[in-house]
Design an enzyme around this catalytic site. Structure first.
Site, PDB file in Angstrom:
ATOM      1  N   GLU A  78       0.819  -1.221   0.000  1.00 61.69           N
ATOM      2  CA  GLU A  78       0.000   0.000   0.000  1.00 61.69           C
ATOM      3  C   GLU A  78       0.850   1.268   0.000  1.00 61.69           C
ATOM      4  O   GLU A  78       1.960   1.291   0.523  1.00 61.69           O
ATOM      5  CB  GLU A  78      -0.911   0.008   1.238  1.00 61.69           C
ATOM      6  CG  GLU A  78      -2.037  -0.987   1.100  1.00 61.69           C
ATOM      7  CD  GLU A  78      -2.967  -1.019   2.307  1.00 61.69           C
ATOM      8  OE1 GLU A  78      -4.146  -1.313   2.116  1.00 61.69           O
ATOM      9  OE2 GLU A  78      -2.509  -0.757   3.431  1.00 61.69           O
ATOM     10  N   CYS A  89       3.434   8.638   0.809  1.00 61.32           N
ATOM     11  CA  CYS A  89       4.017   7.779   1.836  1.00 61.32           C
ATOM     12  C   CYS A  89       4.186   6.386   1.224  1.00 61.32           C
ATOM     13  O   CYS A  89       3.201   5.750   0.846  1.00 61.32           O
ATOM     14  CB  CYS A  89       3.071   7.763   3.033  1.00 61.32           C
ATOM     15  SG  CYS A  89       3.606   6.659   4.333  1.00 61.32           S
ATOM     16  N   CYS A 128       6.551  -6.376   7.518  1.00 59.12           N
ATOM     17  CA  CYS A 128       7.712  -5.864   8.260  1.00 59.12           C
ATOM     18  C   CYS A 128       8.075  -6.868   9.345  1.00 59.12           C
ATOM     19  O   CYS A 128       7.188  -7.378  10.030  1.00 59.12           O
ATOM     20  CB  CYS A 128       7.378  -4.510   8.898  1.00 59.12           C
ATOM     21  SG  CYS A 128       8.783  -3.816   9.808  1.00 59.12           S
ATOM     22  N   CYS A 157       6.863  -4.236  15.981  1.00 61.70           N
ATOM     23  CA  CYS A 157       6.411  -3.232  16.957  1.00 61.70           C
ATOM     24  C   CYS A 157       4.978  -3.600  17.343  1.00 61.70           C
ATOM     25  O   CYS A 157       4.152  -3.880  16.468  1.00 61.70           O
ATOM     26  CB  CYS A 157       6.496  -1.828  16.379  1.00 61.70           C
ATOM     27  SG  CYS A 157       8.158  -1.421  15.828  1.00 61.70           S
ATOM     28  N   CYS A 209       1.650  -1.809  15.783  1.00 64.42           N
ATOM     29  CA  CYS A 209       1.604  -1.497  14.349  1.00 64.42           C
ATOM     30  C   CYS A 209       0.970  -2.630  13.537  1.00 64.42           C
ATOM     31  O   CYS A 209       1.351  -3.798  13.691  1.00 64.42           O
ATOM     32  CB  CYS A 209       3.042  -1.246  13.879  1.00 64.42           C
ATOM     33  SG  CYS A 209       3.197  -1.109  12.090  1.00 64.42           S
ATOM     34  N   CYS A 265      -0.842   6.347   9.578  1.00 59.43           N
ATOM     35  CA  CYS A 265       0.404   5.717  10.042  1.00 59.43           C
ATOM     36  C   CYS A 265       0.101   4.438  10.813  1.00 59.43           C
ATOM     37  O   CYS A 265      -0.714   4.437  11.719  1.00 59.43           O
ATOM     38  CB  CYS A 265       1.122   6.642  11.027  1.00 59.43           C
ATOM     39  SG  CYS A 265       2.185   7.807  10.238  1.00 59.43           S
TER      40      CYS A 265
HETATM   41  N1  SAH Z   1       9.026   1.304   9.786  1.00 62.36           N
HETATM   42  C1  SAH Z   1       9.382   2.651   9.936  1.00 62.36           C
HETATM   43  C2  SAH Z   1       8.456   3.592   9.180  1.00 62.36           C
HETATM   44  C3  SAH Z   1       7.037   3.314   9.320  1.00 62.36           C
HETATM   45  S1  SAH Z   1       5.737   3.964  10.071  1.00 62.36           S
HETATM   46  C4  SAH Z   1       9.377   3.056  11.375  1.00 62.36           C
HETATM   47  O1  SAH Z   1       8.857   2.316  12.200  1.00 62.36           O
HETATM   48  O2  SAH Z   1       9.931   4.112  11.679  1.00 62.36           O
HETATM   49  C5  SAH Z   1       5.837   5.653  10.489  1.00 62.36           C
HETATM   50  C6  SAH Z   1       5.564   5.878  11.990  1.00 62.36           C
HETATM   51  O3  SAH Z   1       4.268   5.433  12.385  1.00 62.36           O
HETATM   52  C7  SAH Z   1       6.559   5.148  12.881  1.00 62.36           C
HETATM   53  O4  SAH Z   1       7.022   6.034  13.852  1.00 62.36           O
HETATM   54  C8  SAH Z   1       5.694   4.083  13.507  1.00 62.36           C
HETATM   55  O5  SAH Z   1       6.196   3.633  14.718  1.00 62.36           O
HETATM   56  C9  SAH Z   1       4.381   4.792  13.651  1.00 62.36           C
HETATM   57  N2  SAH Z   1       3.231   3.912  13.870  1.00 62.36           N
HETATM   58  C10 SAH Z   1       3.152   2.574  13.711  1.00 62.36           C
HETATM   59  N3  SAH Z   1       1.902   2.144  14.021  1.00 62.36           N
HETATM   60  C11 SAH Z   1       1.192   3.240  14.376  1.00 62.36           C
HETATM   61  C12 SAH Z   1      -0.158   3.453  14.768  1.00 62.36           C
HETATM   62  N4  SAH Z   1      -1.019   2.453  14.838  1.00 62.36           N
HETATM   63  N5  SAH Z   1      -0.558   4.718  15.034  1.00 62.36           N
HETATM   64  C13 SAH Z   1       0.306   5.758  14.908  1.00 62.36           C
HETATM   65  N6  SAH Z   1       1.583   5.614  14.548  1.00 62.36           N
HETATM   66  C14 SAH Z   1       2.024   4.364  14.278  1.00 62.36           C
HETATM   67 FE1  SF4 Z   2       7.816  -2.167  11.079  1.00 62.49          FE
HETATM   68 FE2  SF4 Z   2       5.563  -1.049  11.928  1.00 62.49          FE
HETATM   69 FE3  SF4 Z   2       7.689  -1.193  13.557  1.00 62.49          FE
HETATM   70 FE4  SF4 Z   2       7.740   0.464  11.463  1.00 62.49          FE
HETATM   71  S1  SF4 Z   2       6.355   0.603  13.220  1.00 62.49           S
HETATM   72  S2  SF4 Z   2       9.374  -0.942  12.114  1.00 62.49           S
HETATM   73  S3  SF4 Z   2       6.526  -0.715   9.961  1.00 62.49           S
HETATM   74  S4  SF4 Z   2       6.537  -2.937  12.744  1.00 62.49           S
END
Ligand code: SAH
Ligand code: SF4
Length: 351
Positions: free
Chosen positions: A88, A101, A108, A112, A115, A329
């Site tokens: 996406e 974006c 991934c 985390c 996420c 995000c």
């Molecule tokens: N993988 C990379 C970039 C992806 S996401 C990273 O983790 O940095 C961009 C941001 O959105 C990251 O800071 C991530 O931690 C955050 N994020 C992930 N899940 C989220 C959620 N459910 N709500 C808000 N931010 C979220």
């Molecule tokens: Fe991966 Fe989501 Fe963590 Fe970013 S926030 S590193 S996309 S698991």
């Protein structure tokens, strides 16, 4: 120009036909600047060559299977890769900006806990062409307006796919390619320290964001498994290397999770940790995912922001966009959307 690295299949097809070398530059320009999706649109190329390329090295590597539009104007594109994976991409329009974006991996592996992409696990890395093409499709969709910014904040940890991600960013920046200023391109990492240093050493002025999410070591390990690999002091060493080497602002992403990382003691510890004048705290509201976390209420998020600023920490609270189509995000999971149609479907002929 980065054509040979970026489109090796096209280079091979041209060579095997004994085409003059300038044809590769023309093909590269048609894809990255002309935004063609079919070689028949590349009118600078002779007709016979267009047909041959279409057969041997198709112009588009991603199939756009669905485009949806949120009530706030945010658009989401669902692509299928040649081997059947779904990824996406999101386009966020603002007053004078249009930000794309993009994703760098199918899923991934970083896990985390809040996420949606993390829940998927990892299928594979994307190739540079697959990463950059997401921007080309969005650019074609918004034309005659232009894409003003690219953020690598979609699915995946870009620094686990460093080589292909950087090649894509260089093509987006290339004057003979997509021709977008490096300062308008930003990548976000969950905190892979070696790659933060390597990114600092790149000649282009790309921006960087580091996902921090808590100033406390033990808590970070609980919500971000990467924290068991690199401690916060190690991460801050790499951050410092980045700002000292580049003199660029460094953004720390911080998703406010209700009752988890949104207390006054978090602000106080952040203000101590993020002491450098080039550090900037980017607060994000949590977007709903089925992970058991909740969003800090808006009023409390604003209070968190106010307190951070009071303690001298430059900070902003980013509005969440595209939630009604799961485009915000952390919500990208490339679900099969058949089961849950988006509110507005843009005819694919427009893209
Ligand atoms: N993988 C990379 C970039 C992806 S996401 C990273 O983790 O940095 C961009 C941001 O959105 C990251 O800071 C991530 O931690 C955050 N994020 C992930 N899940 C989220 C959620 N459910 N709500 C808000 N931010 C979220
Ligand atoms: Fe991966 Fe989501 Fe963590 Fe970013 S926030 S590193 S996309 S698991």
């Amino acid at each position: 120009m980065r054509a040979a690295e970026f489109i090796p299949d096209v280079e091979k097809a041209l060579k095997s036909r004994g085409e003059p070398s300038y044809r590769l530059g023309q093909a590269y320009g048609a894809l990255c600047g002309g935004l063609i999706r079919d070689w028949e649109e590349a009118t600078a190329l002779p007709k016979g060559l267009r047909a041959a390329l279409s057969a041997e090295a198709p112009a588009a590597v991603l199939e756009l299977t669905r485009a949806s539009r949120a009530t706030d104007g945010t658009r989401k594109y669902l692509f299928k890769t040649h081997d059947g994976h779904l990824i996406e991409t999101v386009m966020i329009p603002e007053k004078d900006r249009r930000t794309v974006c993009i994703s760098t991996q199918v899923g991934c592996p970083m896990g985390c806990t809040f996420c949606a992409t993390g829940l998927l696990g990892i299928k594979r890395n994307l190739k540079a062409r697959e990463i950059a093409e997401q921007v080309f499709v969005a650019a074609r969709d918004v034309a005659p307006e232009r894409i003003t910014n690219v953020v690598v904040m979609g699915m995946g940890e870009p620094f686990l796919n460093y080589r292909e991600t950087l090649l894509a960013l260089k093509v987006l920046n290339d004057g003979d390619g997509f021709n977008l200023a490096a300062r308008s391109i930003a990548a976000s990492t969950s905190g892979l320290v070696d790659k933060i240093r390597r990114f600092a050493d790149e000649p282009e002025q790309f921006h960087l964001a580091i996902s921090l999410h808590t100033p406390f070591e033990e808590q970070r390990k609980e919500i971000m498994p990467v924290a068991s690999r690199h401690s916060i002091p190690e991460l801050m060493d790499a951050a410092r290397y980045y700002v000292e080497k580049t003199h660029r602002k460094l953004f720390f992403e911080y998703t406010l999770l209700a009752g988890v990382n949104d207390q006054p003691n978090h602000v106080e510890a952040l203000a101590e940790l993020l002491y450098h004048p080039l550090y900037h705290l980017n607060l994000l509201r949590f977007n709903w995912t089925d992970t058991g976390f909740g969003a800090t209420p808006k009023r409390e998020a604003k209070e968190f922001l106010r307190y951070a600023r009071e303690l001298g920490l430059p900070a902003t609270l980013r509005p969440s966009r595209g939630q009604d189509i799961d485009a915000a995000c952390g919500q990208l999971a490339a679900k099969d959307l058949q089961a849950r149609p988006p509110r507005t479907v843009v005819p694919l002929s427009q893209t």
